[in-house]
Design an enzyme around this catalytic site. Structure first.
Site, PDB file in Angstrom:
ATOM      1  N   ASN A 130      39.575 -15.349 -36.417  1.00 26.69           N
ATOM      2  CA  ASN A 130      39.149 -15.538 -37.814  1.00 26.69           C
ATOM      3  C   ASN A 130      40.256 -14.979 -38.699  1.00 26.69           C
ATOM      4  O   ASN A 130      40.385 -13.771 -38.845  1.00 26.69           O
ATOM      5  CB  ASN A 130      37.823 -14.791 -38.037  1.00 26.69           C
ATOM      6  N   LYS A 174      40.601 -15.215 -41.836  1.00 26.03           N
ATOM      7  CA  LYS A 174      40.143 -14.832 -43.184  1.00 26.03           C
ATOM      8  C   LYS A 174      41.094 -15.419 -44.245  1.00 26.03           C
ATOM      9  O   LYS A 174      41.605 -16.522 -44.025  1.00 26.03           O
ATOM     10  CB  LYS A 174      39.993 -13.307 -43.276  1.00 26.03           C
ATOM     11  N   HIS A 201      29.232 -15.424 -41.692  1.00 24.51           N
ATOM     12  CA  HIS A 201      30.012 -14.193 -41.525  1.00 24.51           C
ATOM     13  C   HIS A 201      29.533 -13.150 -42.547  1.00 24.51           C
ATOM     14  O   HIS A 201      29.180 -13.501 -43.676  1.00 24.51           O
ATOM     15  CB  HIS A 201      31.502 -14.496 -41.714  1.00 24.51           C
ATOM     16  N   GLU A 251      31.067 -11.196 -44.374  1.00 21.30           N
ATOM     17  CA  GLU A 251      31.809 -11.183 -45.648  1.00 21.30           C
ATOM     18  C   GLU A 251      31.314 -12.280 -46.576  1.00 21.30           C
ATOM     19  O   GLU A 251      31.440 -12.168 -47.796  1.00 21.30           O
ATOM     20  CB  GLU A 251      33.320 -11.306 -45.366  1.00 21.30           C
ATOM     21  N   GLU A 275      28.316  -9.257 -34.596  1.00 19.35           N
ATOM     22  CA  GLU A 275      29.336  -8.477 -35.313  1.00 19.35           C
ATOM     23  C   GLU A 275      28.650  -7.412 -36.160  1.00 19.35           C
ATOM     24  O   GLU A 275      28.222  -7.695 -37.288  1.00 19.35           O
ATOM     25  CB  GLU A 275      30.138  -9.389 -36.241  1.00 19.35           C
ATOM     26  N   GLY A 293      36.632  -4.651 -39.510  1.00 22.16           N
ATOM     27  CA  GLY A 293      37.713  -4.451 -40.481  1.00 22.16           C
ATOM     28  C   GLY A 293      38.279  -3.043 -40.513  1.00 22.16           C
ATOM     29  O   GLY A 293      37.851  -2.146 -39.765  1.00 22.16           O
ATOM     30  N   SER A 326      36.581  -5.256 -34.871  1.00 20.95           N
ATOM     31  CA  SER A 326      37.667  -4.400 -34.372  1.00 20.95           C
ATOM     32  C   SER A 326      37.971  -4.630 -32.896  1.00 20.95           C
ATOM     33  O   SER A 326      38.125  -3.683 -32.128  1.00 20.95           O
ATOM     34  CB  SER A 326      37.337  -2.920 -34.613  1.00 20.95           C
TER      35      SER A 326
HETATM   36  P1  PGA Z   1      38.127  -7.424 -37.334  1.00 19.77           P
HETATM   37  O1  PGA Z   1      37.271  -8.620 -37.983  1.00 19.77           O
HETATM   38  O2  PGA Z   1      38.481  -7.846 -35.930  1.00 19.77           O
HETATM   39  O3  PGA Z   1      39.337  -7.309 -38.217  1.00 19.77           O
HETATM   40  O4  PGA Z   1      37.263  -6.210 -37.364  1.00 19.77           O
HETATM   41  C1  PGA Z   1      36.300  -9.293 -37.232  1.00 19.77           C
HETATM   42  C2  PGA Z   1      35.575 -10.292 -38.071  1.00 19.77           C
HETATM   43  O5  PGA Z   1      35.343 -10.031 -39.269  1.00 19.77           O
HETATM   44  O6  PGA Z   1      35.214 -11.386 -37.590  1.00 19.77           O
END
Ligand code: PGA
Length: 252
Positions: free
Chosen positions: A9, A11, A92, A94, A162, A168, A210
């Site tokens: 992803n 983003k 997601h 976000e 998640e 993040g 992460s």
């Molecule tokens: P991250 O993001 O691996 O940077 O924690 C995962 C995600 O938001 O899908």
């Protein structure tokens, strides 16, 4: 059972098409065979990236639930399919934090399936409470997202657990493989209650939050993850390829 899968992803990154092509090219040099690899870049890069390599399947980070009409700024599943996407992340955290609700997510899942896109449904709690209310929260996310989805399409859906607290650079801590395993069993139970035990086997349950090369083996071996949804490390070809390699080779 389907192959394990590693999904990147990206983003809102990177800031130029040139940089996106560079990252994609480097990833495409990897030697995997027995695992599916998907990249979800910003949608405007999909068309250019699909010309570089067919080994990495492209996905969108979001879709709108209507295919056309007076919806300023929206892009539906059929347009993204035509552009080259075959997967789409849906729900997601976000996007949920920008106001997307369980009802929107349900409509997006149906739009994705209708248009031949594999939905990657993201679920996960914002925090863990001692009374375990977060389990009811996750249950509601899954049940409402899959409301009205037929049993026969269930094996076309991927679920990514998640936990928001582990996502993040502002993550409070990393999740453990046993925490993932517990939720993965819980998700299978929800699916089995809703769709029957026979429908559950085909659904891949991924871990996201992460994920790094170093912690990936634990989630695969101890957590029995069917793969990953990777954020930051999916933009680093070397690390992403290590995660892919671990996913292909981990045995339990
Ligand atoms: P991250 O993001 O691996 O940077 O924690 C995962 C995600 O938001 O899908």
């Amino acid at each position: 059972m389907s192959k394990r899968i590693v999904i990147g992803n990206w983003k809102e990154n990177p800031t130029s098409k040139k940089e996106a092509e560079k990252i994609f090219k480097q990833i495409s040099k990897g030697k995997w065979k027995g695992v599916e690899v998907v990249a979800c870049p910003p949608s405007i890069y999909i068309e250019a990236l699909r010309k570089i390599s067919k080994r990495i399947i492209l996905g969108a980070q979001n879709i709108f639930y209507e295919n056309s009409g007076a919806f300023t700024g929206k892009i539906g599943g059929s347009m993204l399919y035509e552009l080259g996407a075959r997967y789409t992340i849906i729900g997601h955290s976000e996007r949920r934090s920008l106001g997307e609700n369980n009802n929107d997510i349900n409509k997006k899942i149906k739009n994705a399936v209708y248009n031949g896109l594999v939905p990657i449904l993201c679920v996960g709690e914002n925090f863990r409470d001692n009374e375990h209310k977060y389990l009811a929260f996750i249950k509601e996310q899954v049940e409402s997202a899959l409301e009205g989805v037929s049993k026969t399409t269930l094996d076309k859906i991927i679920i990514a657990y998640e936990p928001v607290w582990a996502i993040g650079s502002s993550a409070t801590r990393e999740a453990t493989p046993s925490e993932f395993l517990e939720i993965s069993i819980f998700l299978k139970r929800i699916l089995s209650d809703k769709f029957g035990i026979k429908s559950v086997g085909g659904v891949r349950i991924l871990y996201g939050g992460s994920v790094h090369p170093e912690n990936s083996l634990g989630f695969l071996i101890e957590g029995k993850a069917d793969g990953f949804l990777v954020g930051r490390d999916s933009l680093n070809p070397k690390k992403f390829l290590e995660i892919i390699n671990n996913t292909e080779n981990a045995k339990y």
